[in-house]
Design a protein around this motif. Structure first.
Motif, PDB file in Angstrom:
ATOM      1  N   VAL A   9       1.384  -1.412  -0.308  1.00 20.10           N
ATOM      2  CA  VAL A   9      -0.203   0.271  -0.044  1.00 20.10           C
ATOM      3  C   VAL A   9       0.967   1.347   0.009  1.00 20.10           C
ATOM      4  O   VAL A   9       1.529   1.447   0.843  1.00 20.10           O
ATOM      5  CB  VAL A   9      -1.175  -0.088   1.367  1.00 20.10           C
ATOM      6  N   ASP A  10       0.278   1.910  -0.527  1.00 17.81           N
ATOM      7  CA  ASP A  10       1.281   3.715  -0.882  1.00 17.81           C
ATOM      8  C   ASP A  10       1.578   4.807   0.174  1.00 17.81           C
ATOM      9  O   ASP A  10       0.448   4.249   0.617  1.00 17.81           O
ATOM     10  CB  ASP A  10       1.274   3.881  -2.649  1.00 17.81           C
ATOM     11  N   ASN A  11       1.754   5.335   0.156  1.00 13.89           N
ATOM     12  CA  ASN A  11       1.735   6.455   1.236  1.00 13.89           C
ATOM     13  C   ASN A  11       0.060   6.696   1.207  1.00 13.89           C
ATOM     14  O   ASN A  11       0.007   7.325   2.034  1.00 13.89           O
ATOM     15  CB  ASN A  11       2.676   8.196   1.322  1.00 13.89           C
ATOM     16  N   HIS A  12       0.223   7.744   0.074  1.00 15.72           N
ATOM     17  CA  HIS A  12      -0.858   8.341   0.465  1.00 15.72           C
ATOM     18  C   HIS A  12      -2.823   7.648   0.140  1.00 15.72           C
ATOM     19  O   HIS A  12      -3.178   8.172   1.331  1.00 15.72           O
ATOM     20  CB  HIS A  12      -1.514   8.536  -1.461  1.00 15.72           C
ATOM     21  N   LEU A  13      -2.454   5.707  -0.091  1.00 21.12           N
ATOM     22  CA  LEU A  13      -3.360   5.108   0.452  1.00 21.12           C
ATOM     23  C   LEU A  13      -3.507   4.661   1.699  1.00 21.12           C
ATOM     24  O   LEU A  13      -4.830   4.826   2.755  1.00 21.12           O
ATOM     25  CB  LEU A  13      -3.434   3.843   0.075  1.00 21.12           C
ATOM     26  N   SER A  14      -2.205   4.906   2.327  1.00 22.97           N
ATOM     27  CA  SER A  14      -2.397   4.361   3.816  1.00 22.97           C
ATOM     28  C   SER A  14      -2.952   5.605   4.831  1.00 22.97           C
ATOM     29  O   SER A  14      -3.584   5.613   5.678  1.00 22.97           O
ATOM     30  CB  SER A  14      -0.568   4.219   3.931  1.00 22.97           C
ATOM     31  N   TYR A  15      -2.306   7.069   4.009  1.00 23.24           N
ATOM     32  CA  TYR A  15      -2.751   8.243   4.473  1.00 23.24           C
ATOM     33  C   TYR A  15      -4.574   8.139   4.517  1.00 23.24           C
ATOM     34  O   TYR A  15      -4.538   8.715   5.716  1.00 23.24           O
ATOM     35  CB  TYR A  15      -2.327   9.273   3.900  1.00 23.24           C
ATOM     36  N   VAL A  16      -5.094   8.002   3.502  1.00 20.88           N
ATOM     37  CA  VAL A  16      -6.498   7.778   3.256  1.00 20.88           C
ATOM     38  C   VAL A  16      -7.207   7.061   5.137  1.00 20.88           C
ATOM     39  O   VAL A  16      -8.414   7.045   5.058  1.00 20.88           O
ATOM     40  CB  VAL A  16      -6.802   7.243   1.815  1.00 20.88           C
ATOM     41  N   ILE A  17      -7.060   5.914   4.412  1.00 20.55           N
ATOM     42  CA  ILE A  17      -7.580   4.871   5.457  1.00 20.55           C
ATOM     43  C   ILE A  17      -6.933   5.071   6.817  1.00 20.55           C
ATOM     44  O   ILE A  17      -7.929   5.503   7.642  1.00 20.55           O
ATOM     45  CB  ILE A  17      -6.586   3.381   5.077  1.00 20.55           C
ATOM     46  N   GLU A  18      -6.221   5.938   6.906  1.00 21.59           N
ATOM     47  CA  GLU A  18      -5.721   6.235   8.681  1.00 21.59           C
ATOM     48  C   GLU A  18      -6.640   7.846   8.654  1.00 21.59           C
ATOM     49  O   GLU A  18      -7.170   7.495  10.124  1.00 21.59           O
ATOM     50  CB  GLU A  18      -4.258   6.880   8.252  1.00 21.59           C
ATOM     51  N   VAL A  19      -7.090   8.560   7.718  1.00 22.40           N
ATOM     52  CA  VAL A  19      -7.762   9.281   7.942  1.00 22.40           C
ATOM     53  C   VAL A  19      -9.229   9.138   7.967  1.00 22.40           C
ATOM     54  O   VAL A  19      -9.493   9.426   8.978  1.00 22.40           O
ATOM     55  CB  VAL A  19      -7.794  10.462   7.033  1.00 22.40           C
ATOM     56  N   ILE A  20      -9.881   8.323   7.623  1.00 21.59           N
ATOM     57  CA  ILE A  20     -10.891   7.649   7.523  1.00 21.59           C
ATOM     58  C   ILE A  20     -11.604   6.982   9.080  1.00 21.59           C
ATOM     59  O   ILE A  20     -12.524   7.054   9.639  1.00 21.59           O
ATOM     60  CB  ILE A  20     -11.446   6.855   5.947  1.00 21.59           C
ATOM     61  N   ARG A  21     -10.394   6.810   9.306  1.00 21.92           N
ATOM     62  CA  ARG A  21     -10.271   5.963  10.626  1.00 21.92           C
ATOM     63  C   ARG A  21     -10.163   6.923  11.870  1.00 21.92           C
ATOM     64  O   ARG A  21     -11.275   6.266  12.719  1.00 21.92           O
ATOM     65  CB  ARG A  21      -8.911   4.761  10.875  1.00 21.92           C
ATOM     66  N   GLU A  22      -9.091   7.379  11.840  1.00 24.14           N
ATOM     67  CA  GLU A  22      -9.132   8.474  12.467  1.00 24.14           C
ATOM     68  C   GLU A  22     -10.815   9.234  12.782  1.00 24.14           C
ATOM     69  O   GLU A  22     -11.333   9.488  13.739  1.00 24.14           O
ATOM     70  CB  GLU A  22      -9.103   9.940  12.532  1.00 24.14           C
ATOM     71  N   ALA A  23     -11.260   9.651  12.199  1.00 23.54           N
ATOM     72  CA  ALA A  23     -12.757  10.449  11.522  1.00 23.54           C
ATOM     73  C   ALA A  23     -13.605   9.556  12.558  1.00 23.54           C
ATOM     74  O   ALA A  23     -15.262  10.170  12.476  1.00 23.54           O
ATOM     75  CB  ALA A  23     -13.331  10.300  10.324  1.00 23.54           C
ATOM     76  N   ARG A  24     -13.782   7.937  12.423  1.00 28.20           N
ATOM     77  CA  ARG A  24     -14.790   7.012  12.523  1.00 28.20           C
ATOM     78  C   ARG A  24     -14.482   7.325  14.245  1.00 28.20           C
ATOM     79  O   ARG A  24     -15.360   6.986  14.707  1.00 28.20           O
ATOM     80  CB  ARG A  24     -14.438   5.263  12.769  1.00 28.20           C
TER      81      ARG A  24
END
Length: 301
Positions: free
Chosen positions: A172-187
């Protein structure tokens, strides 16, 4: 309600921004910073504070929507990353369920309050129909206790699942990792704010004795029930609970001492509070649905 524990710290932290990240990443970081401030506010369970947090949370999800629809994110998510999409979606249905339950509780409460307002305005606090309406409201509030307990359990399970599902692969590249992390934080923030909403709706602990509601009698004896000081101790929902339990006790004793104006004022305050919550919950509900649909579309295109 033993299961209604105090609000836990929001498990959010500063996210490292990838060099190729979408421009609105800075907007996302700004929204996360504002939401972290909510946790450390003087009174995180006040109506104004919770309503403000819902507004900020909706703004955060709008920023996430832009991030998901960006070409960079569209390119980063491929069919081989289905598991990552599933992780991003983890808990979304449960959160929609809880927010829907909370909204239904507010709307049912509003119906009861409006009926009580109408009765007390037309017939007065000692009318027989007033007693039956007060009893109906108190019965409804007791039922909300079960709904709140059930929703708290759902949030606890969701929190465990969301925190335990984060397993990004090495490909998983850096951008995808960032997107998943942001969504998790929002959850995680959504879970915490949902918990605060449920605590806001929970009934104050009132222990019955042979003389009725002990906490009410103490407030009446101290003169606190109709004072401005009581407004600072209890929230809008609790103020109405206390006033109606007081009326119920006075009706049983054939006591005519009911401050109708004070009771009506508490009804009006709660009614306005519910309207504000309903609008913000409606917006939040729409944001969660849009976010879920956008994520599902990533793997269907």
């Amino acid at each position: 309600m033993a299961s209604l524990s105090p609000i836990k710290s929001i498990p959010v932290r500063s996210i490292s921004l990838p060099s190729r990240s979408h421009p609105n990443s800075l907007k996302i970081e700004a929204q996360l910073t504002k939401l972290r401030a909510w946790e450390s506010s003087t009174n995180p369970l006040s109506a104004d504070t919770i309503q403000m947090s819902l507004t900020k949370l909706a703004e955060l999800f709008n920023c996430i929507q832009e991030l998901i629809h960006s070409p960079l994110t569209q390119q980063a998510f491929h069919h081989q990353h289905l598991s990552q999409v599933e992780e991003a979606l983890e808990g979304s249905v449960a959160l929609l369920d809880v927010l829907s339950r909370v909204r239904d509780l507010f709307l049912t409460m509003k119906e009861h309050v409006q009926e009580l307002q109408s009765v007390i305005r037309r017939r007065g606090a000692r009318d027989s129909s007033m007693g039956s309406n007060v009893h109906a409201y108190i019965s409804f509030r007791k039922k909300t206790k079960k709904e709140i307990t059930k929703s708290i359990r759902i949030l606890k399970r969701t929190e465990i699942n969301v925190n335990g599902s984060y397993r990004l692969g090495r490909d998983v590249d850096n951008h995808l990792s960032y997107v998943i992390e942001v969504i998790r934080e929002a959850r995680a923030i959504t879970i915490s704010i949902s918990r605060s909403l449920l605590l806001f709706l929970s009934m104050p602990e009132m222990k019955k004795n042979t003389g009725g509601w002990s906490i009410i009698s103490k407030l009446m004896l101290s003169g606190l029930l109709a004072s401005d000081r009581s407004q600072k101790i209890f929230n809008e929902v609790e103020n109405v609970d206390i006033a109606l339990c007081s009326i119920q006790g006075q009706i049983r004793k054939n006591d005519a001492k009911v401050d109708v104006q004070e009771v009506q004022r508490r009804f009006e305050t709660l009614d306005a509070c519910i309207n504000c919550f309903d609008a913000k919950l409606d917006r939040m509900f729409r944001c969660l649905i849009q976010n879920r649909m956008s994520l599902l579309n990533l793997v269907s295109t």
